[in-house]
Design an enzyme around this catalytic site. Structure first.
Site, PDB file in Angstrom:
ATOM      1  N   ASP A  29       6.462   2.391  -3.688  1.00 51.75           N
ATOM      2  CA  ASP A  29       5.295   3.253  -3.892  1.00 51.75           C
ATOM      3  C   ASP A  29       4.746   3.833  -2.596  1.00 51.75           C
ATOM      4  O   ASP A  29       3.563   4.105  -2.469  1.00 51.75           O
ATOM      5  CB  ASP A  29       4.193   2.498  -4.649  1.00 51.75           C
ATOM      6  CG  ASP A  29       3.716   1.254  -3.911  1.00 51.75           C
ATOM      7  OD1 ASP A  29       4.345   0.869  -2.902  1.00 51.75           O
ATOM      8  OD2 ASP A  29       2.701   0.677  -4.338  1.00 51.75           O
ATOM      9  N   LYS A  50      -4.075  -8.730   2.657  1.00 54.69           N
ATOM     10  CA  LYS A  50      -5.398  -8.387   2.134  1.00 54.69           C
ATOM     11  C   LYS A  50      -6.512  -9.202   2.807  1.00 54.69           C
ATOM     12  O   LYS A  50      -7.207  -9.994   2.160  1.00 54.69           O
ATOM     13  CB  LYS A  50      -5.454  -8.582   0.601  1.00 54.69           C
ATOM     14  CG  LYS A  50      -4.274  -8.021  -0.173  1.00 54.69           C
ATOM     15  CD  LYS A  50      -4.449  -6.564  -0.553  1.00 54.69           C
ATOM     16  CE  LYS A  50      -3.152  -5.827  -0.807  1.00 54.69           C
ATOM     17  NZ  LYS A  50      -2.265  -6.277  -1.838  1.00 54.69           N
ATOM     18  N   ASP A  90       0.509   5.718   0.558  1.00 55.45           N
ATOM     19  CA  ASP A  90       0.769   4.642  -0.389  1.00 55.45           C
ATOM     20  C   ASP A  90       0.095   5.016  -1.698  1.00 55.45           C
ATOM     21  O   ASP A  90      -1.001   5.555  -1.709  1.00 55.45           O
ATOM     22  CB  ASP A  90       0.264   3.332   0.228  1.00 55.45           C
ATOM     23  CG  ASP A  90      -0.753   2.637  -0.617  1.00 55.45           C
ATOM     24  OD1 ASP A  90      -0.379   1.669  -1.276  1.00 55.45           O
ATOM     25  OD2 ASP A  90      -1.912   3.070  -0.626  1.00 55.45           O
TER      26      ASP A  90
HETATM   27  N1  GDD Z   1      10.958  -5.812  -8.756  1.00 52.52           N
HETATM   28  C1  GDD Z   1       9.674  -6.098  -8.593  1.00 52.52           C
HETATM   29  N2  GDD Z   1       9.177  -7.258  -9.168  1.00 52.52           N
HETATM   30  N3  GDD Z   1       8.904  -5.281  -7.859  1.00 52.52           N
HETATM   31  C2  GDD Z   1       7.579  -5.607  -7.711  1.00 52.52           C
HETATM   32  C3  GDD Z   1       7.009  -6.771  -8.304  1.00 52.52           C
HETATM   33  C4  GDD Z   1       7.865  -7.628  -9.069  1.00 52.52           C
HETATM   34  O1  GDD Z   1       7.458  -8.666  -9.615  1.00 52.52           O
HETATM   35  N4  GDD Z   1       5.691  -6.818  -7.965  1.00 52.52           N
HETATM   36  C5  GDD Z   1       5.454  -5.728  -7.201  1.00 52.52           C
HETATM   37  N5  GDD Z   1       6.598  -4.991  -7.045  1.00 52.52           N
HETATM   38  C6  GDD Z   1       6.770  -3.760  -6.264  1.00 52.52           C
HETATM   39  C7  GDD Z   1       5.752  -2.691  -6.615  1.00 52.52           C
HETATM   40  O2  GDD Z   1       6.275  -1.844  -7.635  1.00 52.52           O
HETATM   41  C8  GDD Z   1       5.584  -1.965  -5.287  1.00 52.52           C
HETATM   42  O3  GDD Z   1       6.567  -0.952  -5.126  1.00 52.52           O
HETATM   43  C9  GDD Z   1       5.846  -3.032  -4.237  1.00 52.52           C
HETATM   44  O4  GDD Z   1       6.524  -4.101  -4.916  1.00 52.52           O
HETATM   45  C10 GDD Z   1       4.552  -3.578  -3.581  1.00 52.52           C
HETATM   46  O5  GDD Z   1       3.710  -4.106  -4.579  1.00 52.52           O
HETATM   47  P1  GDD Z   1       2.202  -3.620  -4.761  1.00 52.52           P
HETATM   48  O6  GDD Z   1       1.654  -4.347  -5.927  1.00 52.52           O
HETATM   49  O7  GDD Z   1       2.153  -2.136  -4.765  1.00 52.52           O
HETATM   50  O8  GDD Z   1       1.518  -4.216  -3.463  1.00 52.52           O
HETATM   51  P2  GDD Z   1       0.290  -3.637  -2.627  1.00 52.52           P
HETATM   52  O9  GDD Z   1       0.315  -2.163  -2.591  1.00 52.52           O
HETATM   53  O10 GDD Z   1      -0.955  -4.286  -3.119  1.00 52.52           O
HETATM   54  O11 GDD Z   1       0.589  -4.213  -1.153  1.00 52.52           O
HETATM   55  C11 GDD Z   1       1.862  -4.067  -0.551  1.00 52.52           C
HETATM   56  O12 GDD Z   1       2.013  -2.781   0.028  1.00 52.52           O
HETATM   57  C12 GDD Z   1       1.115  -2.480   1.133  1.00 52.52           C
HETATM   58  C13 GDD Z   1       1.465  -1.094   1.625  1.00 52.52           C
HETATM   59  O13 GDD Z   1       1.203  -0.165   0.621  1.00 52.52           O
HETATM   60  C14 GDD Z   1       2.003  -5.149   0.521  1.00 52.52           C
HETATM   61  O14 GDD Z   1       3.352  -5.119   0.954  1.00 52.52           O
HETATM   62  C15 GDD Z   1       1.044  -4.912   1.692  1.00 52.52           C
HETATM   63  O15 GDD Z   1       1.260  -5.879   2.702  1.00 52.52           O
HETATM   64  C16 GDD Z   1       1.270  -3.514   2.240  1.00 52.52           C
HETATM   65  O16 GDD Z   1       0.345  -3.257   3.309  1.00 52.52           O
HETATM   66 MG    MG Z   2       1.338  -0.698  -3.541  1.00 55.90          MG
END
Ligand code: GDD
Ligand code: MG
Length: 366
Positions: free
Chosen positions: A107, A158, A217
């Protein structure tokens, strides 16, 4: 080099549109988000992309198949959601034996230079390298404290507002050595950010690579709208360069850039489109319809003289003649709005709903 893209999240903050499609398939200026990522990787010679999928994965397979340019596409479907590290471990057989590999959150719209980051990674002898991006508010992300030589001292996912170790955040793009696979417990949900990175940082084996390029993002609707605006500015005027098939507007249609209209959409005489609008394939705008600052998914029908403003319209919606939608509204797939009605002020409508009277938000309509 191989890449694994995490594309299995539920995207709960993008409901109702994420109830019926994975976030990876949300269109950004005429192309699914994931397609932009795959374009970037295949153009850089990545040999294979492994899509770690889960939720509604059939739709991703249908769209992308087994190749993207010269790059092969493989799918790794977890039996149940395994978090951000679990899917890497689960795809072990596809990752091992090919040297260090790239992992990317699905994403993040970005223009990472894989070769440059790999050179950095190899030069430091890192077990893992994280791309770091500077932001104003690090509390929504994973944030790091840097030591000498770009070694990461501390990784905090976070952090509480006010307790961020710095404004440098995890950009969601990593290069990992295969040995990391052994650190991820098998068979359960594991978070890379909460379980693996903090440990690697303590061991001094985690490095940060500064990434100052385009980085967007997409977590919630505001982010999604911003990403569309940024990409519309780039593709508008030169869609070919981005491998987009844009409609040359027919006579009598006014298009105010930046805007994108798929060459598989139809626009009637006297219609107005833009600025900051994107019309996906199969959509039909009748005579004198107006679309401003809005994203139309596939197959939307907009009736004669209807006006859509600063809104997101899901696949297959039918907007009646003279109806008005916006500002700030989100319509799930297949919503029908009868002729002459108004849906206004940040109303969010669930898929399949038939709107039979005016709706004024902020409200969720089920
Ligand atoms: N296959 C799979 N299975 N993918 C997953 C799963 C799962 O169970 N859970 C989450 N994802 C994928 C989401 O689709 C996304 O592309 C990515 O893993 C990160 O998950 P998010 O839920 O979007 O996390 P976030 O945005 O709160 O935080 C993450 O991204 C930030 C940057 O945008 C973390 O990596 C943070 O440390 C980072 O700063
Ligand atoms: Mg995300």
């Amino acid at each position: 080099m191989r890449a694994l893209i995490l594309a299995g999240g539920y995207a709960t903050r993008l409901r109702p549109l994420s109830c019926t499609r994975p976030k990876a398939l949300f269109p950004v200026a005429g192309k699914p988000m994931l397609e932009w990522l795959l374009d970037g990787l295949s153009a850089q010679g990545v040999e294979a992309a492994i899509l770690a999928v889960n939720y509604l994965e059939d739709r991703i397979k249908l769209r992308f198949g087994s190749r993207h340019g010269d790059m092969r596409i493989k799918y790794s479907k977890e039996p149940h959601p395994l978090g951000t590290a679990g899917p890497i471990r689960y795809a072990r057989a596809l990752l091992e034996g090919h040297g260090p590999f790239l992992v990317m959150n699905g994403d993040i719209m970005n223009e990472l230079s894989v070769a440059d980051m790999l050179e950095f990674h190899m030069g430091r002898g890192a077990a893992a390298t994280i791309a770091l991006h500077e932001v104003e508010d690090a509390s929504r992300f994973g944030a790091v404290e840097l030591g000498d030589g770009m070694r990461i001292r501390r990784f905090v996912e976070k952090p509480k507002p006010g307790q961020e170790p710095s404004r440098l955040i995890n950009a969601g793009m990593y290069i990992l050595e295969p040995e990391i696979l052994d650190m991820i417990p098998d068979g359960r949900k594991v978070s890379l950010e909460r379980e693996i990175f903090p440990r690697l940082a303590e061991e001094g084996r985690l490095f940060g690579y500064r990434y100052g390029g385009l980085w967007l993002d997409i977590g919630k609707f505001d982010d999604y709208i911003r990403a569309n605006r940024v990409y519309l500015e780039r593709v508008s005027g030169n869609p070919k360069r981005y491998r987009l098939r844009a409609l040359a507007p027919p006579a009598g249609v006014t298009v105010e850039p930046p805007a994108f209209i798929s060459d598989e959409a139809k626009v009637g005489a006297g219609a107005r489109v833009g600025p900051y609008s994107s019309i996906s394939e199969g959509s039909v705008l009748a005579e004198r319809a107006q679309v401003r600052g809005s994203i139309l998914f596939e197959g939307v029908e907009v009736g004669e003289g209807a006006i859509i403003e600063d809104s997101i319209i899901g696949e297959g919606c039918r907007i009646g003649k003279g109806a008005r939608i916006g500002p700030g509204c989100v319509l799930g797939d297949m919503v029908q709005v009868r002729d002459g009605l108004t849906v206004s002020n940040r109303a969010v409508v669930c898929h399949f709903k038939e709107i039979e009277a005016d709706v004024a938000g902020p409200i969720n309509v089920f």
